[in-house]
Design an enzyme around this catalytic site. Sequence first.
Site, short mmCIF file in Angstrom:
data_model
loop_
_atom_site.label_atom_id
_atom_site.label_comp_id
_atom_site.label_asym_id
_atom_site.label_seq_id
_atom_site.Cartn_x
_atom_site.Cartn_y
_atom_site.Cartn_z
N TYR A 273 0.83 -1.23 0.00
CA TYR A 273 0.00 0.00 0.00
C TYR A 273 0.86 1.27 0.00
CZ TYR A 273 -0.59 -0.15 5.28
OH TYR A 273 -0.46 -0.20 6.64
N GLU A 274 0.21 2.37 -0.38
CA GLU A 274 0.90 3.64 -0.71
C GLU A 274 1.85 3.45 -1.89
OE1 GLU A 274 -0.04 6.43 -0.04
OE2 GLU A 274 -1.24 6.11 1.75
N GLY A 275 1.53 2.54 -2.78
CA GLY A 275 2.35 2.28 -3.96
C GLY A 275 3.28 1.11 -3.72
#
Length: 432
Positions: A273-275
């Site tokens: 998550y967050e890339g």
Amino acid sequence: PQAGSDLAAVRTRAVPQGDGTYKIFGQKIFITYGEHDMTDNIIHLVLARLPDAPEGVKGISLFVVPKFLLNADGTPGERNDVHCVSIEHKLGIHASPTAVLAFGDNGGAIGTLVGEANRGLEYMFIMMNEARFAVGMEGLALSERAYQQALAYAKDRVQGTEAGVRGGPKVSIIHHADVRRMLMSMKSQIEAQRALAYVVGAATDMAHHHPDEAVRAQNQAFMDLMIPVVKGWLTESSIELTSTGVQVHGGMGFIEETGAAQHFRDARITSIYEGTTAIQANDLIGRKIARESGQTVKAVIAEMRKVEASLAEASGDEFAAMRKSLSAGVTALEEAVAYIVATYGQDIKAASVGSVPFLKLLGIVAGGWQMGRAALVAARRLAEGSGDAGFYQAKVTTARFYADHVLSQAPGLAYSVVNGAAAALAMPEDMF
Ligand SMILES: Cc1cc2nc3c(=O)[nH]c(=O)nc-3n(C[C@H](O)[C@H](O)[C@H](O)COP(=O)(O)OP(=O)(O)OC[C@H]3O[C@@H](n4cnc5c(N)ncnc54)[C@H](O)[C@@H]3O)c2cc1C
């Protein structure tokens, strides 16, 4: 759901109502704390497209959409048309509700535009940069917790006798060479990563608050370069280090009661998550390195070389070993940077095969740079006889371990960056 890493694919719609508000229609999956009852209201920041928006990421706007619309006095009022349609069942982070939200199934969720139309992604990246750093810290915190637990277990669990001691007493497992190696591996990487994260944190403060514009810009460039590394390296490592934590526990690590397994499961999301790590690595080699021909990373390399020179002046085997490993690591990093800068514009796929190994390489070498700095300070304090000698001696030993076991991986990673594209790209899809 179709727009994950690819934000250009966002289809959520925002329809202007003529009174400054918008009606939002669409669905979004995977929203951390998208629904809960811990607060009176939940304020969602939502990316959506206006009717006349251009295609792609340049047509995305940012809206505020509260769960409860506000009364004139600011208290939560009427329920907005945004509803949680399910909560995901996950591998880890079970205390964090991950929601699927539906916007506008009953006439439209009322939203307010943030800033200017079509600049949503730009605004969101201000938040994302902070969030990426924070997720890096989440990975680090999980590694640290796993280390503390593994260390306590290693001192407590008695198993076998010490190697080379015939008929000796049973000992705690910290006496076994491989357990020590595992603990040192955790401790040294955590210390290197924490040092790097704090240096990047300090640069963030300088970028925001330093009175001199040139200093602000220099720190901003360093921070922009290193945030994908803090996010990508610290989280990928946390998966490895929390797994090592399980290994230190032996069979008990696989049993839920000890808690070691939970860190491993919780760590797994941090590189997603967050890339994902690939998205961090794309950002690193593209926007942060190739676009400026490696200018910032080369300035960082020059700083690393200064530490290498100071290590060469320090006396003792530890410092000779650290210098040798840092020197080879920085040379490997230089080769990989030269390859990325030369290749990115000509053959982006070839450069991209090496992007994640490159991110790891930069992290490992930057960690070695910080451990070198820390060891030099520790040596100075030991020579002065000031402070906690045990702490400083441990720092020097830990830095040497890092040089021998972690930093020593740098040339192998650089080799993969520079030579690894051909085989990764060779096979047609049906040969897989
Ligand atoms: C528990 C959880 C909580 C979350 N919380 C939030 C939240 O609060 N808010 C929010 O907006 N999102 C949240 N997310 C979404 C999360 O950010 C995405 O899952 C993540 O960015 C990956 O997108 P995806 O799942 O669509 O995977 P995909 O984009 O489909 O990726 C699949 C694989 O392809 C790779 N890939 C995709 N594109 C590329 C590319 N261009 N180059 C190289 N590799 C590529 C990825 O690295 C990955 O390995 C959450 C997700 C989970 C699981």
